[in-house]
Scaffold this active site. Structure first.
Site, mmCIF file in Angstrom:
data_model
loop_
_atom_site.group_PDB
_atom_site.id
_atom_site.type_symbol
_atom_site.label_atom_id
_atom_site.label_comp_id
_atom_site.label_asym_id
_atom_site.label_seq_id
_atom_site.Cartn_x
_atom_site.Cartn_y
_atom_site.Cartn_z
ATOM 1 N N GLU A 178 0.831 -1.207 0.000
ATOM 2 C CA GLU A 178 0.000 0.000 0.000
ATOM 3 C C GLU A 178 0.865 1.257 0.000
ATOM 4 O OE1 GLU A 178 -2.858 -0.362 3.210
ATOM 5 O OE2 GLU A 178 -4.096 -1.658 1.966
ATOM 6 N N GLU A 247 -6.774 -7.857 -0.768
ATOM 7 C CA GLU A 247 -7.201 -7.881 0.648
ATOM 8 C C GLU A 247 -8.680 -7.553 0.702
ATOM 9 O OE1 GLU A 247 -5.125 -5.477 3.572
ATOM 10 O OE2 GLU A 247 -3.179 -6.056 2.750
#
Ligand code: GAL
Length: 726
Positions: A178, A247
């Site tokens: 991320e 995710e």
């Protein structure tokens, strides 16, 4: 003869390259020439024990998973520079081989930054003290360290033949984690860093795709993937990349002081179907098994349990109806695979808030997803002359475009889990941790207040701040009884105050604001008074820009008001430091060390006394496990079984939250929508791995900071699961 052998060699090379490749196109990941719809689940190897791995992986397989996703946990693998650890819970290759033996693939998220509610986001704490280092940016020392560890892991995987083209299970890797928003905040050096790590990763020639999650501009050939509760807006950044959700949050983690989040399976299944119906070809449940943050592994204020309301619960049991409902969903999706991988969806409206997504391939395969986005009303829709009743906020799956075999909101599994007490009334012994003073030998005097991690290097949660305070006999408060007020500002995370050795209060922060201020009247006497402050850390931060720069410990100001002089500032005077507890240095938690130490027994066992070490022995219950320890009534501290830390306990931290009422599955989910345990401890059960137990004579050691209550954790608990078959 010579000719034949050359021919054989050439043929076998061709075979290898044809049968073993992993690539991708705009539809999907392609394994050995076949586009695949892949269902994946996160299981982090250090969050369970190696003895649990085969069962967890088998249950993941039975639940319909194709892939196991895990991060690689650098701080566990390199606890001090170049001293590597790949043993026990950190035996990465063993874990991957278990996955391989079950016939599943692996998505290896090397990071090495992992976030993951893991101590320091997976970075070893020593890394912070490398001269000139700056994390996750265009910084020489950081890049050198990151490259070295990444190469170490890739080399290890190669030498163990772990990559798919070598015959191993790894079909994909991940670099960084991320980084998108951090890159934006970092600016030009962030961009340069991205360019560098992408090249670095690609140059490692793993022969399987690399992905970057939450990085919209992930450069080629890396695939940009999505992490979220739904990922409705996500699209690949190039027309030749597949749409992947790395995710999909099965719920959320619990923080100490927070309620325990859960996510209704109807909504989770809806999120999966919604992603797949819009050309998504990879979903990963984060977490499929969350497990336990053993020892001091958890990130800032994260509970020891990392259950995550995952399909496999913390103990490795199938959580119903989640596990079973998702299993049926995966079966339905698998039946759609031929159509999904060979066509694009055609979408049309079936009425207000209802849509059809149809995949129809040239070869005649057809799969349809009929969706109702309305959160309150069912939709009665007609699809190819047939009527379908779609529940609110649900998707029906028709793998042949004719028969509905699954609806995301029709849950046929029911189950409840019970915690059953199986033992208790142990013969406790206790050891009293003395409150040190500034004059004790072994303490280090320094002028002013120092940052905690700088002093402890995270070798312990605890740092004592010690000083002496002189009070002259002419102080008014000695006569009028108006005790002075001590005010202590600390960067966190928890603080216990002792004046002249006497407990004088506690204060603690929370995840959103770990800092704290202690304010309290204190009993002082004429002459020298001792102030002993026990500052404790509850995990290091793991997220946000330069989280590694965040401070912990008592940084002041510290003032004492209500004196004749008004307010005295204690911040800049001499403070002495002592890292860690005496009990830690005596290794009280280790079975073979503690017999030589004098523990109190019988009526002398500490009751409601702060800083107490408790010890007992017990036999493993006759009832089959898994086992947990009920810590209701205890305050804060840490627990060991036969010398292994099962984590920090903090049942004294009561969950705030108003979201424990009825929770409707319909409508967008977020981590604050549905929860349990409001007004109760955030965590009262603590998992005891069965492989850490012997049949008889197990040692249980508890360090209790607060001494909230008399020993209460009397019971071992068996968890049993009852499945109602509908
Ligand atoms: C994600 C992160 C994961 C984990 C998750 C929350 O953003 O990539 O590592 O921290 O949030 O559980």
């Amino acid at each position: 003869m010579l000719r034949t052998s050359i021919l054989v060699v050439i043929l076998s090379c061709l075979c290898a390259s044809v049968t073993s490749t992993v690539t991708y196109d705009n539809k999907a990941i392609i394994i050995n020439g076949q586009r695949r719809i892949l269902i994946s689940g996160s299981i982090h190897y250090p969050r369970s024990t190696p003895e649990m791995w085969p069962d967890l992986i088998q249950k993941a397989k039975d639940g319909g998973l194709d892939v196991i996703q895990t991060y690689v946990f650098w701080n566990g693998h390199e606890p001090s520079p170049e001293k590597y650890n790949f043993e026990g819970r950190y035996d990465l290759v063993r874990f991957l081989k278990v996955v391989q033996q079950a016939g599943l693939y692996v998505h290896l998220r090397i990071g090495p930054y992992v976030c993951a509610e893991w101590n320091f986001g997976g970075f070893p704490v020593w890394l912070k003290y490398v001269p000139g280092i700056e994390f996750r940016t265009d910084n020489g020392p950081f890049k050198a360290a990151m490259q070295k560890f990444t190469e170490k892991i890739v080399d290890m995987m190669k030498s163990e033949n772990m990559f798919e083209p070598q015959g191993g299970p790894i079909i994909m890797s991940q670099i960084e984690n991320e980084y998108g928003s951090i890159e934006q905040q970092t600016g030009a050096p962030g961009k340069a860093y991205t360019k560098w790590f992408v090249n670095m990763a690609v140059s490692l020639d793993t022969n399987v795709p690399w992905i970057m999650c939450k990085q919209d501009d992930a450069p080629d050939p890396l695939i940009n993937t999505c992490n979220d509760f739904y990922c409705l807006k996500h699209s690949p950044n190039k027309p030749y990349k597949p749409k992947m959700l790395t995710e999909l949050w099965t719920s959320w983690f619990t923080e100490f002081g927070g309620a325990v989040p859960y996510r209704p399976v109807e909504d989770l299944a809806f999120a999966v179907a919604r992603f797949i119906q819009t050309n998504g070809s990879f979903i990963n449940y984060y977490m499929y098994h969350g497990g336990t943050n053993f020892g001091r592994d958890s990130g800032l204020f994260v509970t020891t349990s990392y259950d995550y309301d995952a399909p496999l619960d913390e103990y490795g049991l199938q959580r119903e109806p989640k596990w079973g409902h998702l299993r049926l969903l995966h079966k339905a999706i698998k039946q759609c695979e031929p159509a999904l991988v060979s066509s694009y969806p055609t979408v049309w409206s079936l009425g207000k808030n209802a849509e059809a997504h149809e995949y129809r391939s040239n070869s005649g395969a057809c799969a349809a997803f009929l969706a109702n986005y309305d959160t309150t009303s069912s939709a009665n829709v007609i699809y190819f002359n047939k009527q379908y009743d779609l529940l609110p906020w649900s998707i029906s799956i028709l793998p042949d475009c004719k028969n509905e075999i699954f609806n995301t909101a029709k849950v046929i599994h029911g189950a409840h889990m019970k915690m059953i007490p199986v033992g208790g009334d142990f013969p406790w012994q206790s050891y009293n941790e003395e409150v040190p003073t500034a004059d004790d030998s072994g303490t280090v005097p320094m002028v002013g207040l120092y940052e905690q991690i700088n002093v402890t290097r995270d070798s312990t949660d605890y740092l004592w701040y010690l000083t002496n305070l002189n009070i002259t006999s002419d102080e008014e408060f000695l006569k009028d009884g108006k005790d002075p007020v001590l005010t202590i500002a600390s960067a966190g995370h928890a603080l216990q105050v002792f004046i002249n050795g006497q407990p004088s209060g506690v204060a603690y922060g929370r995840l959103s604001n770990p800092s704290l201020t202690f304010t309290g009247n204190v009993k002082l006497r004429a002459g020298t008074n001792t102030i002993s402050l026990l500052s404790s850390c509850v995990g290091l931060p793991n997220v946000n820009l330069h989280y590694e720069r965040r401070n912990a410990g008592v940084l002041g100001p510290i003032t004492l008001s209500g004196l004749n002089e008004g307010t005295r500032d204690l911040t800049k005077q001499t403070w002495s430091y002592k890292a860690g507890l005496k009990g830690e240095s005596l290794n009280l938690h280790t079975p073979d060390r503690s017999p030589s130490i004098d523990f109190l027994e019988g009526s002398f066992v500490a009751q409601k006394q702060p800083l107490s070490w408790y010890k007992t022995t017990f036999d493993t219950p006759q009832e089959p496990g898994p086992y947990a320890l009920d810590m209701t009534g205890m305050g804060k501290g840490e627990i060991w079984i036969n010398g292994e830390s099962i984590g920090r306990h903090w049942p004294g931290y009561i969950a705030r939250g108003h979201n424990c009422g009825a929770c409707n599955y319909a409508g967008y989910y977020n981590q604050n929508k549905c929860a349990t345990s409001c007004g109760e401890p955030s965590q009262k059960w603590y998992h005891i791995p069965q492989s850490w137990l012997k049949p008889t004579g197990n040692q249980l050691t508890i360090f209790e900071e607060w001494g909230e209550d008399t020993i209460h954790c009397r019971s071992f608990i068996v968890i049993q699961i009852f499945i109602d078959k509908a």
